[in-house]
Scaffold this motif. Structure first.
Motif, PDB file in Angstrom:
ATOM      1  N   UNK B 137     -24.669  56.091  55.414  1.00  0.00           N
ATOM      2  CA  UNK B 137     -23.210  56.095  55.902  1.00  0.00           C
ATOM      3  C   UNK B 137     -22.347  56.979  55.189  1.00  0.00           C
ATOM      4  N   UNK B 138     -22.752  57.213  53.884  1.00  0.00           N
ATOM      5  CA  UNK B 138     -21.613  57.852  53.119  1.00  0.00           C
ATOM      6  C   UNK B 138     -20.533  56.924  52.689  1.00  0.00           C
ATOM      7  N   UNK B 139     -21.024  55.734  52.480  1.00  0.00           N
ATOM      8  CA  UNK B 139     -19.896  54.770  52.064  1.00  0.00           C
ATOM      9  C   UNK B 139     -20.621  53.787  50.793  1.00  0.00           C
ATOM     10  N   UNK B 140     -19.559  53.778  49.827  1.00  0.00           N
ATOM     11  CA  UNK B 140     -19.999  53.196  48.594  1.00  0.00           C
ATOM     12  C   UNK B 140     -19.936  51.695  48.515  1.00  0.00           C
ATOM     13  N   UNK B 141     -20.832  50.957  47.940  1.00  0.00           N
ATOM     14  CA  UNK B 141     -20.799  49.636  47.825  1.00  0.00           C
ATOM     15  C   UNK B 141     -20.144  49.561  46.436  1.00  0.00           C
ATOM     16  N   UNK B 142     -18.677  49.072  46.156  1.00  0.00           N
ATOM     17  CA  UNK B 142     -18.158  49.269  45.124  1.00  0.00           C
ATOM     18  C   UNK B 142     -17.776  48.126  44.332  1.00  0.00           C
ATOM     19  N   UNK B 143     -18.152  46.800  44.830  1.00  0.00           N
ATOM     20  CA  UNK B 143     -17.657  45.589  44.076  1.00  0.00           C
ATOM     21  C   UNK B 143     -18.682  44.542  44.758  1.00  0.00           C
ATOM     22  N   UNK B 144     -19.110  43.488  43.936  1.00  0.00           N
ATOM     23  CA  UNK B 144     -19.980  42.376  44.247  1.00  0.00           C
ATOM     24  C   UNK B 144     -19.880  41.152  43.546  1.00  0.00           C
ATOM     25  N   UNK B 145     -20.505  40.158  44.321  1.00  0.00           N
ATOM     26  CA  UNK B 145     -20.212  38.985  43.469  1.00  0.00           C
ATOM     27  C   UNK B 145     -21.544  38.171  44.071  1.00  0.00           C
ATOM     28  N   UNK B 146     -22.086  37.067  43.030  1.00  0.00           N
ATOM     29  CA  UNK B 146     -23.026  36.546  43.423  1.00  0.00           C
ATOM     30  C   UNK B 146     -22.896  34.961  43.166  1.00  0.00           C
ATOM     31  N   UNK B 147     -23.240  34.070  43.950  1.00  0.00           N
ATOM     32  CA  UNK B 147     -23.200  32.594  43.655  1.00  0.00           C
ATOM     33  C   UNK B 147     -24.592  32.086  44.135  1.00  0.00           C
ATOM     34  N   UNK B 148     -24.921  30.971  43.547  1.00  0.00           N
ATOM     35  CA  UNK B 148     -26.467  30.458  43.807  1.00  0.00           C
ATOM     36  C   UNK B 148     -25.887  28.773  44.092  1.00  0.00           C
ATOM     37  N   UNK B 149     -26.401  28.460  45.310  1.00  0.00           N
ATOM     38  CA  UNK B 149     -26.451  26.849  45.517  1.00  0.00           C
ATOM     39  C   UNK B 149     -27.889  26.295  45.567  1.00  0.00           C
ATOM     40  N   UNK B 150     -27.810  24.975  45.193  1.00  0.00           N
ATOM     41  CA  UNK B 150     -28.960  24.491  45.093  1.00  0.00           C
ATOM     42  C   UNK B 150     -29.770  24.254  46.383  1.00  0.00           C
ATOM     43  N   UNK B 151     -31.286  24.266  46.029  1.00  0.00           N
ATOM     44  CA  UNK B 151     -32.421  24.148  47.193  1.00  0.00           C
ATOM     45  C   UNK B 151     -31.856  23.500  48.294  1.00  0.00           C
ATOM     46  N   UNK B 152     -32.222  23.880  49.432  1.00  0.00           N
ATOM     47  CA  UNK B 152     -31.564  23.347  50.670  1.00  0.00           C
ATOM     48  C   UNK B 152     -30.414  23.427  51.502  1.00  0.00           C
ATOM     49  N   UNK B 153     -29.457  24.050  50.629  1.00  0.00           N
ATOM     50  CA  UNK B 153     -27.981  24.164  50.745  1.00  0.00           C
ATOM     51  C   UNK B 153     -27.570  25.434  51.333  1.00  0.00           C
ATOM     52  N   UNK B 154     -28.754  26.443  51.351  1.00  0.00           N
ATOM     53  CA  UNK B 154     -28.291  27.690  52.065  1.00  0.00           C
ATOM     54  C   UNK B 154     -29.744  28.290  52.686  1.00  0.00           C
ATOM     55  N   UNK B 155     -29.701  29.308  53.746  1.00  0.00           N
ATOM     56  CA  UNK B 155     -30.938  29.333  54.434  1.00  0.00           C
ATOM     57  C   UNK B 155     -31.391  30.599  53.617  1.00  0.00           C
ATOM     58  N   UNK B 156     -31.869  30.557  52.454  1.00  0.00           N
ATOM     59  CA  UNK B 156     -32.302  31.779  51.809  1.00  0.00           C
ATOM     60  C   UNK B 156     -31.258  32.531  51.123  1.00  0.00           C
ATOM     61  N   UNK B 157     -30.705  33.151  51.924  1.00  0.00           N
ATOM     62  CA  UNK B 157     -29.440  33.788  51.492  1.00  0.00           C
ATOM     63  C   UNK B 157     -28.376  34.096  52.616  1.00  0.00           C
ATOM     64  N   UNK B 158     -27.120  34.194  52.246  1.00  0.00           N
ATOM     65  CA  UNK B 158     -26.053  34.490  53.112  1.00  0.00           C
ATOM     66  C   UNK B 158     -25.136  35.699  52.374  1.00  0.00           C
ATOM     67  N   UNK B 159     -24.654  36.556  53.087  1.00  0.00           N
ATOM     68  CA  UNK B 159     -24.078  37.871  52.524  1.00  0.00           C
ATOM     69  C   UNK B 159     -22.676  38.377  53.255  1.00  0.00           C
ATOM     70  N   UNK B 160     -21.807  38.262  52.509  1.00  0.00           N
ATOM     71  CA  UNK B 160     -20.434  38.564  53.112  1.00  0.00           C
ATOM     72  C   UNK B 160     -20.167  40.168  52.722  1.00  0.00           C
ATOM     73  N   UNK B 161     -19.809  40.983  53.644  1.00  0.00           N
ATOM     74  CA  UNK B 161     -19.418  42.480  53.239  1.00  0.00           C
ATOM     75  C   UNK B 161     -17.924  42.378  53.917  1.00  0.00           C
ATOM     76  N   UNK B 162     -17.072  42.918  52.998  1.00  0.00           N
ATOM     77  CA  UNK B 162     -15.753  43.438  53.292  1.00  0.00           C
ATOM     78  C   UNK B 162     -15.604  44.788  53.198  1.00  0.00           C
ATOM     79  N   UNK B 163     -14.819  45.501  53.902  1.00  0.00           N
ATOM     80  CA  UNK B 163     -14.786  47.058  54.004  1.00  0.00           C
ATOM     81  C   UNK B 163     -13.262  47.545  53.805  1.00  0.00           C
ATOM     82  N   UNK B 164     -12.932  48.696  53.229  1.00  0.00           N
ATOM     83  CA  UNK B 164     -11.780  49.258  53.538  1.00  0.00           C
ATOM     84  C   UNK B 164     -11.964  50.618  53.971  1.00  0.00           C
ATOM     85  N   UNK B 165     -11.055  51.093  54.844  1.00  0.00           N
ATOM     86  CA  UNK B 165     -11.051  52.482  55.394  1.00  0.00           C
ATOM     87  C   UNK B 165      -9.864  52.884  55.658  1.00  0.00           C
TER      88      UNK B 165
END
Lengths: 353, 353
Positions: B137-165
């Protein structure tokens, strides 16, 4: 039916200490977090410039302006703690990441992941805390999103905030700009946030005389920058505490850091709780403190500007950047000895923010 | 010890159908989602302008530029499905929200919430999917963050993307700008994403001949805007499907919409799966389609521009905006009758994106 998973597979390139699975430490902001970024995310995202220092915000040139852009997800447990809640944390934390790039925060987004069954009253209190914190900081909550997952698949609520800010033309604040001779200034006592959260955590309650220091730091940053143009780098010592912030700046700038442990302000109640819990206050998260790396000639002015600001009243010079032992942080102990201060491997205090 | 929860309490101002708790439907993009935004988030965030139409992106004036800013969290289950994964979805979804404000996407953030025990190989495949989608898409993934929660408290992984244009100076695309006489154009067949995800969901597998339509739409948007300056509003019909997108535009613009149900392209395999599952294809999520509201004089040009673009080959005019029955969407059935098309109350298909 056929497995819909990408059949090309994926080979784990991580050192990752023989883990093949995510562990809590990958979210701790320490060595394991860095490995995940360096060996998994950056290659996957096509960021070949792995030498680039990790900063809390990206700074992008957009339409002639320098735009800071940052994101953080908040999973703190419990949701409410002495001095604040996940709501204040989510607003202040992302504002502070922008501020540490020298940016004036402009707007935040809010992305909620809610657990089915969460009391609406809890969500309402968190949202109100976010609204109050954003209003007090003069930053607009501009856009949002809400997803809901089934009971048991989130811990009440998680929230992501992303933020954009404007970096003034004359400002150039980056981790790699710390240089030998810079003075290291911390804006106030450390360890309060982590101890406040632990003091109300299930199974660990030990009385709530320590309150989280959660606050927005962009006003303090603006005051310091106005008084001291020789500010080279800023960091808010959150996950992993002051020790991690110092180690990251030392690594990014290829310098050494020496500091006097006695010079670091630690409130007696934090000291006591850390002794009781077996924690090093230097590794405990803060949510309203700043470490500044300032040219020696400007250090007095920066310190005075911090102390004149409500968020920096107890600021202190704690050390110096050196050309010796690049990448290594050395603490001088109260007894005249020295010790190497390192980042924690993983998560000393899980889900502290 | 004292309860650290805000003692001022919080009174639920929601109509909310007698719920006092979050239900899955609050994340469904339908009526319950709207109530949460209108009655809980906007008042808490101090946004008093509740008449303002909800758009997928905020458009802000920043340093003389018009900046679009958007956020979305992704919780789709399962993580991989025919035609894509949560990774492509997270990149395309936020790009598409920016594109529907007429913006040229510039950069994305990525905020991960990982469950302890997630296979690193799964995270790696998701991250690589994000990297490939962003590069394409020609769009840069410019910044990120990772948090981990204990087993059973998320369904594998969730991800948020925010974007500017960046919104070009001459572009003014907003839900409230749809006006009587506008033609309603859909960029291709509907229902594929939702059916593809359901086809691999636990307990529901029914064969995977339908693939998700997940794709980035900013190229298609740019082509349409270049060909047809009379584009007034754009929407990507994700959660809640085409029906919800039409209802939202009708409500925001205070107009009515009439469309011919037969004119809406529905692939036979989607039709069959919806019959089997008891779903209305108009309510099923899409992740690579666009609905455009275009001045009649420009409609032919817009349609031709869509059809000339790979993402819009099967575009079709499906209806017209009217001054009658403001806020109401009416479908003309194949048998010459009419029916009122409404938004679902809550979540017809939980966790579809």
């Amino acid at each position: 039916m056929a497995d819909p998973v990408d059949p090309t597979g994926w080979t784990c390139p991580l050192p990752l200490r023989d883990h093949h699975q995510v562990v809590l430490g990958h979210g701790g902001g320490g060595v394991l977090s860095s490995e995940l970024i360096e060996h998994l995310f950056l290659p996957a995202f096509g960021t070949t410039d792995t030498a680039r220092a990790p900063a809390d915000s990206a700074v992008l040139d957009v339409a002639g302006a320098r735009l800071a852009f940052s994101t953080d997800s908040y999973v703190v447990r419990p949701l409410f703690f002495p001095g604040g809640s996940i709501g204040e944390l989510a607003v202040h934390g992302t504002i502070n990441d922008l501020a540490c790039a020298g940016a004036v925060p402009v707007a935040l987004s809010a992305g909620f992941i809610l657990e089915e069954g969460l009391e609406l009253a809890v969500l309402g209190r968190v949202a109100q805390a976010m609204g109050r914190a954003a209003a007090a900081a003069g930053v607009r909550l501009a856009t949002g999103d809400t997803k809901v997952v089934e009971r048991g698949l989130a811990d009440g609520l998680y929230v992501n905030t992303s933020g954009i800010g404007l970096v003034p033309a004359e400002v150039d604040i980056r981790p790699e700009r710390a240089r030998p001779g810079d003075r290291v200034i911390v804006s106030g006592p450390v360890g309060e946030h982590g101890v406040a959260v632990l003091s109300v955590r299930d199974g660990l309650e030990f009385g709530g005389e320590v309150r989280s220091d959660t606050t927005a730091l962009h006003g303090l940053v603006a005051a310091v920058l106005a008084a001291a143009p020789g500010v080279h780098a800023l960091r808010d010592p959150t996950r992993g505490g002051l020790a991690t912030a110092l180690c990251e700046i030392a690594a990014a700038s290829g310098t050494g850091i020496e500091f006097a442990e006695r010079a670091v302000p630690v409130p007696p109640a934090v000291e006591a709780a850390c002794g009781f819990l077996g924690l090093d206050p230097l590794h405990v998260a803060n949510e309203g403190k700043l470490v500044a790396f300032v040219a020696d000639a400007d250090a007095d002015a920066a310190l005075a500007a911090m102390r004149a600001h409500p968020a920096g009243r107890d600021a202190a010079v704690i050390g110096t950047v050196t050309a010796e032992h690049p990448g290594v942080v050395v603490g001088r102990t109260a007894f005249g000895g020295t010790r190497i201060v390192d980042r924690p491997l993983g998560e000393q205090l899980p889900r502290i923010c």
